[in-house]
Structures are given as structure tokens and as C-alpha cells.
Scaffold this motif. Structure first.
Motif, PDB file in Angstrom:
ATOM      1  N   LYS A  41       0.827  -1.205   0.000  1.00 45.14           N
ATOM      2  CA  LYS A  41       0.000   0.000   0.000  1.00 45.14           C
ATOM      3  C   LYS A  41       0.862   1.257   0.000  1.00 45.14           C
ATOM      4  O   LYS A  41       0.532   2.248  -0.653  1.00 45.14           O
ATOM      5  N   MET A  42       1.969   1.235   0.735  1.00 46.14           N
ATOM      6  CA  MET A  42       2.873   2.382   0.760  1.00 46.14           C
ATOM      7  C   MET A  42       3.438   2.661  -0.619  1.00 46.14           C
ATOM      8  O   MET A  42       3.527   3.813  -1.051  1.00 46.14           O
ATOM      9  N   LEU A  43       3.843   1.603  -1.334  1.00 46.08           N
ATOM     10  CA  LEU A  43       4.384   1.768  -2.670  1.00 46.08           C
ATOM     11  C   LEU A  43       3.349   2.350  -3.628  1.00 46.08           C
ATOM     12  O   LEU A  43       3.652   3.212  -4.454  1.00 46.08           O
ATOM     13  N   GLN A  44       2.116   1.885  -3.514  1.00 43.40           N
ATOM     14  CA  GLN A  44       1.053   2.366  -4.388  1.00 43.40           C
ATOM     15  C   GLN A  44       0.749   3.844  -4.150  1.00 43.40           C
ATOM     16  O   GLN A  44       0.384   4.575  -5.067  1.00 43.40           O
ATOM     17  N   LYS A  45       0.918   4.298  -2.912  1.00 43.42           N
ATOM     18  CA  LYS A  45       0.623   5.693  -2.576  1.00 43.42           C
ATOM     19  C   LYS A  45       1.666   6.656  -3.122  1.00 43.42           C
ATOM     20  O   LYS A  45       1.333   7.764  -3.564  1.00 43.42           O
ATOM     21  N   ILE A  46       2.940   6.264  -3.077  1.00 40.84           N
ATOM     22  CA  ILE A  46       3.994   7.205  -3.447  1.00 40.84           C
ATOM     23  C   ILE A  46       4.286   7.224  -4.949  1.00 40.84           C
ATOM     24  O   ILE A  46       4.895   8.177  -5.444  1.00 40.84           O
ATOM     25  N   LEU A  47       3.853   6.210  -5.673  1.00 41.92           N
ATOM     26  CA  LEU A  47       4.143   6.158  -7.105  1.00 41.92           C
ATOM     27  C   LEU A  47       3.033   6.818  -7.922  1.00 41.92           C
ATOM     28  O   LEU A  47       1.851   6.610  -7.637  1.00 41.92           O
ATOM     29  N   PRO A  48       3.391   7.609  -8.937  1.00 41.67           N
ATOM     30  CA  PRO A  48       2.372   8.128  -9.845  1.00 41.67           C
ATOM     31  C   PRO A  48       1.624   6.987 -10.531  1.00 41.67           C
ATOM     32  O   PRO A  48       2.183   5.906 -10.757  1.00 41.67           O
ATOM     33  N   LYS A  49       0.381   7.235 -10.861  1.00 44.37           N
ATOM     34  CA  LYS A  49      -0.433   6.188 -11.480  1.00 44.37           C
ATOM     35  C   LYS A  49       0.005   5.881 -12.906  1.00 44.37           C
ATOM     36  O   LYS A  49      -0.095   4.757 -13.368  1.00 44.37           O
ATOM     37  N   HIS A  50       0.485   6.916 -13.612  1.00 46.45           N
ATOM     38  CA  HIS A  50       0.897   6.732 -14.999  1.00 46.45           C
ATOM     39  C   HIS A  50       2.172   5.893 -15.055  1.00 46.45           C
ATOM     40  O   HIS A  50       3.162   6.187 -14.369  1.00 46.45           O
ATOM     41  N   ALA A  51       2.173   4.860 -15.882  1.00 45.34           N
ATOM     42  CA  ALA A  51       3.278   3.899 -15.903  1.00 45.34           C
ATOM     43  C   ALA A  51       4.614   4.548 -16.251  1.00 45.34           C
ATOM     44  O   ALA A  51       5.647   4.214 -15.663  1.00 45.34           O
ATOM     45  N   PHE A  52       4.607   5.478 -17.213  1.00 43.45           N
ATOM     46  CA  PHE A  52       5.866   6.074 -17.644  1.00 43.45           C
ATOM     47  C   PHE A  52       6.306   7.208 -16.723  1.00 43.45           C
ATOM     48  O   PHE A  52       7.496   7.385 -16.479  1.00 43.45           O
ATOM     49  N   LEU A  53       5.350   7.974 -16.210  1.00 43.86           N
ATOM     50  CA  LEU A  53       5.699   9.020 -15.243  1.00 43.86           C
ATOM     51  C   LEU A  53       6.272   8.426 -13.971  1.00 43.86           C
ATOM     52  O   LEU A  53       7.104   9.048 -13.302  1.00 43.86           O
ATOM     53  N   ALA A  54       5.845   7.231 -13.628  1.00 42.53           N
ATOM     54  CA  ALA A  54       6.321   6.582 -12.406  1.00 42.53           C
ATOM     55  C   ALA A  54       7.808   6.244 -12.479  1.00 42.53           C
ATOM     56  O   ALA A  54       8.444   6.006 -11.447  1.00 42.53           O
ATOM     57  N   MET A  55       8.368   6.222 -13.699  1.00 40.12           N
ATOM     58  CA  MET A  55       9.787   5.924 -13.823  1.00 40.12           C
ATOM     59  C   MET A  55      10.661   7.093 -13.380  1.00 40.12           C
ATOM     60  O   MET A  55      11.819   6.904 -13.006  1.00 40.12           O
ATOM     61  N   LEU A  56      10.130   8.315 -13.421  1.00 40.85           N
ATOM     62  CA  LEU A  56      10.917   9.493 -13.039  1.00 40.85           C
ATOM     63  C   LEU A  56      11.309   9.483 -11.569  1.00 40.85           C
ATOM     64  O   LEU A  56      12.482   9.721 -11.242  1.00 40.85           O
ATOM     65  N   PRO A  57      10.372   9.228 -10.628  1.00 41.02           N
ATOM     66  CA  PRO A  57      10.790   9.147  -9.225  1.00 41.02           C
ATOM     67  C   PRO A  57      11.814   8.042  -8.977  1.00 41.02           C
ATOM     68  O   PRO A  57      12.699   8.197  -8.139  1.00 41.02           O
ATOM     69  N   ALA A  58      11.700   6.945  -9.706  1.00 32.61           N
ATOM     70  CA  ALA A  58      12.660   5.848  -9.540  1.00 32.61           C
ATOM     71  C   ALA A  58      14.071   6.294  -9.913  1.00 32.61           C
ATOM     72  O   ALA A  58      15.054   5.883  -9.296  1.00 32.61           O
ATOM     73  N   MET A  59      14.185   7.143 -10.948  1.00 35.38           N
ATOM     74  CA  MET A  59      15.492   7.680 -11.327  1.00 35.38           C
ATOM     75  C   MET A  59      16.019   8.640 -10.276  1.00 35.38           C
ATOM     76  O   MET A  59      17.194   8.602  -9.899  1.00 35.38           O
ATOM     77  N   LEU A  60      15.143   9.509  -9.774  1.00 33.36           N
ATOM     78  CA  LEU A  60      15.565  10.544  -8.834  1.00 33.36           C
ATOM     79  C   LEU A  60      16.006   9.974  -7.497  1.00 33.36           C
ATOM     80  O   LEU A  60      16.827  10.570  -6.799  1.00 33.36           O
ATOM     81  N   VAL A  61      15.468   8.820  -7.130  1.00 36.26           N
ATOM     82  CA  VAL A  61      15.850   8.196  -5.860  1.00 36.26           C
ATOM     83  C   VAL A  61      17.350   7.921  -5.834  1.00 36.26           C
ATOM     84  O   VAL A  61      17.992   8.009  -4.784  1.00 36.26           O
ATOM     85  N   GLY A  62      17.920   7.621  -6.999  1.00 33.13           N
ATOM     86  CA  GLY A  62      19.342   7.338  -7.062  1.00 33.13           C
ATOM     87  C   GLY A  62      20.207   8.486  -6.586  1.00 33.13           C
ATOM     88  O   GLY A  62      21.316   8.280  -6.093  1.00 33.13           O
ATOM     89  N   ALA A  63      19.702   9.719  -6.711  1.00 34.89           N
ATOM     90  CA  ALA A  63      20.478  10.883  -6.316  1.00 34.89           C
ATOM     91  C   ALA A  63      20.691  10.972  -4.809  1.00 34.89           C
ATOM     92  O   ALA A  63      21.553  11.710  -4.342  1.00 34.89           O
ATOM     93  N   ILE A  64      19.897  10.240  -4.037  1.00 34.70           N
ATOM     94  CA  ILE A  64      20.024  10.308  -2.583  1.00 34.70           C
ATOM     95  C   ILE A  64      20.245   8.929  -1.961  1.00 34.70           C
ATOM     96  O   ILE A  64      20.198   8.780  -0.740  1.00 34.70           O
ATOM     97  N   PHE A  65      20.505   7.922  -2.788  1.00 37.21           N
ATOM     98  CA  PHE A  65      20.591   6.552  -2.296  1.00 37.21           C
ATOM     99  C   PHE A  65      21.946   5.966  -2.680  1.00 37.21           C
ATOM    100  O   PHE A  65      22.109   5.438  -3.769  1.00 37.21           O
ATOM    101  N   PRO A  66      22.972   6.055  -1.817  1.00 39.39           N
ATOM    102  CA  PRO A  66      24.336   5.636  -2.172  1.00 39.39           C
ATOM    103  C   PRO A  66      24.543   4.126  -2.157  1.00 39.39           C
ATOM    104  O   PRO A  66      25.126   3.561  -1.242  1.00 39.39           O
ATOM    105  N   VAL A  67      24.044   3.452  -3.169  1.00 43.60           N
ATOM    106  CA  VAL A  67      24.206   2.001  -3.282  1.00 43.60           C
ATOM    107  C   VAL A  67      24.757   1.688  -4.670  1.00 43.60           C
ATOM    108  O   VAL A  67      24.305   2.252  -5.666  1.00 43.60           O
TER     109      VAL A  67
END
Length: 296
Positions: A41-67
């Protein structure tokens, strides 16, 4: 001579493993935290509904996630099992090892006089991830791409273990040893390639604009360097290889190498891994050449 080769193999193996282990630990701890605290449920809330727009937050997470690429696979595996769409997980897996701040700083210091490679690396990573993510969405949208069924929460722990911190530590330990065996196999293969690879031959065929990106992509794949260190290796070829080939090296390594290929084959279905690798490699090659053609 044989003794030197053996010692070189051992040194290469130890170096790769020592580079990767801290980031593997980060990855499995993050994976365990996800297992304990993140819900579908948490994942569904934070992700945009549009399949392609949802890829943008996934890219941006990398900027703050040192893995790095060594540790991101168990995290993505856990997120997909938790309900993250396949294509979003793959975008996350491809971009985090490149867009994270440690890699950005390392690339900056390695190429202080060439900002094209610094920002080109980040931009090309996003473009490749978007193409591959779109491919996964179209062809693997509702398919189960995981090969190994992960234990459901609580199966590793007795009913008396209610402390979440204890669960996180226990789960991290289990996953570290599970992931570590594939890291060791991959590191051994990489050290063998580093020992027997003829660099002079590599340079002689790598100066061609058409073949150079392919050669450097192969070089990045077999060296299996962590993304925090590969920029300094690429910088050593700065005056020998083309800009496009250096960029291909910097993007290919964090996305695909021997270590994470073995992990991918262990955790994901082969019917997914093979086309995923092909699309990723083709995208890196043509986009790196396009970048060089536009800017140089």
C-alpha cells in the motif's frame, strides 16, 4: 611467470570482493528494512499512477541513495516482491549505481577537465533506464520475473521474535550469505579476465569510432569494478579512447558486469534476463554514439 599470474588473480579477486562487500552490506540491510517496514500500500501511494511518469521518481531516488550495482539487486528483488511494478524496479536498479552522490563526486574528480563525461554519464544513464524500463513495461508488465520465491515475512523467524530490529539483523545475515556466494563467483571470473586481458590489443582496436564503444563496454563488463571506482579507470584511457567509448564504459559497468549478471541469473528468470541484457547493451551502444555525434 605462472606464480605471478596466480598472485595477480588472487589480488584481483581480493580487490573486487573488498570493494563490493561494504555495499553488499548496505544493500542487504536496506532490503531487510524494506521487508520489515515497506508495504504494498505504501508503494502504491507514493508512485504516480501513470506507468511512464512513475519511472521518473525511480530515477531521482538514485540521487540520494548511495548504493552500487553490487548491492542494488537484493533491494530491487525485495521491492518487486513487495508489489513494485517490474519496470519501476528495473529503472531503479539501473540508475541508482550511477546517479548516487558518491559516484557523482568520484566522476567529478576523475574528469575535472571534462564536464561532458560527468553530466553525459548521468544523462545517458537516465535515457538508457527509460528505454529499458519501457521495454520491460511492454513485454513483462504482468509477468513474474523473479526466479527464486522469497520467504514471506515471518517465515524466517519464530513467533517469539517480535522485535523488528532482531528480524532485520537476522534477515540481513541470511541475505548477505545468499548474495555473497554469487559475488565470489563473479569476482573470480572478473579477476581471471583482468589477468589475461591484453591491454595493448585492447587499445589498438579501441581507437575506431565504431568498435571503440563495444570494446569499452566489454572491458567494463569483465573488469566488474564498483561504480565508485570505475571513473578513475576510465580516466586512464582519456587520451586513447573516444568520448563515446569512455561514456559507454562509465554507463555499462554499473548497469551490467560479471558479478551482477550472475546475481541476475540467480534471482530472475532467464527468459527475462537475456532480453534485458540485450536491450540494455544495444541502448548503451547507440546512445553513447549519438551523444558523441551530437556534442563532438
Amino acid at each position: 611467470m605462472r606464480l605471478r599470474e596466480i598472485l595477480s588473480k588472487i589480488r584481483g579477486l581480493i580487490r573486487i570482493v573488498l570493494e563490493a562487500i561494504p555495499f553488499i552490506l548496505i544493500g542487504v540491510i536496506a532490503s531487510s528494512i524494506i521487508q520489515s517496514f515497506v508495504t504494498e500500500k505504501m508503494l502504491q501511494k507514493i508512485l504516480p499512477k501513470h506507468a511512464f511518469l512513475a519511472m521518473l521518481p525511480a530515477m531521482l531516488v538514485g540521487a540520494i541513495f548511495p548504493v552500487c550495482e553490487c548491492a542494488i539487486i537484493p533491494i530491487v528483488r525485495r521491492l518487486i516482491k513487495k508489489g513494485l511494478p517490474n519496470h519501476i524496479g528495473i529503472v531503479f536498479m539501473l540508475t541508482v549505481p550511477i546517479l548516487n552522490p558518491i559516484v557523482f563526486i568520484a566522476t567529478y574528480f576523475a574528469f575535472q577537465n571534462n564536464s561532458y563525461l560527468l553530466y553525459g554519464r548521468m544523462g545517458l544513464a537516465c535515457a538508457v533506464a527509460f528505454i529499458v524500463g519501457s521495454f520491460v513495461y511492454v513485454f513483462f508488465k504482468n509477468k513474474d520475473i523473479l526466479k527464486i520465491s522469497l520467504p514471506i515475512e515471518g517465515s524466517h523467524f519464530s513467533n517469539l521474535e517480535r522485535n523488528r530490529f532482531s528480524k532485520i539483523l537476522k534477515h540481513a545475515g541470511d541475505e548477505f550469505f545468499d548474495t555473497g556466494k554469487y559475488l565470489l563467483i563473479g569476482a573470480l571470473c572478473a579477476s581471471l579476465f583482468q589477468t589475461f586481458l591484453d591491454r595493448n590489443l585492447l587499445i589498438s582496436i579501441g581507437t575506431n569510432e565504431v568498435t571503440a564503444p563495444t570494446v569499452m563496454m566489454g572491458f567494463a563488463y569483465v573488469l566488474s569494478l564498483c561504480s565508485e571506482a570505475d571513473a578513475f579507470v576510465a580516466a586512464s584511457f582519456n587520451n586513447t579512447f573516444t568520448i563515446g567509448s569512455l561514456l559507454a564504459f562509465l554507463v555499462m559497468g554499473p548497469m551490467l558486469d560479471i558479478k551482477n549478471t550472475i546475481m541476475l541469473c540467480a534471482y530472475f528468470r532467464v527468459k527475462f534476463v537475456v532480453p534485458f541484457i540485450l536491450v540494455t547493451c544495444v541502448s548503451i551502444y547507440f546512445l553513447s554514439r549519438l551523444f558523441e555525434w551530437i556534442f563532438f
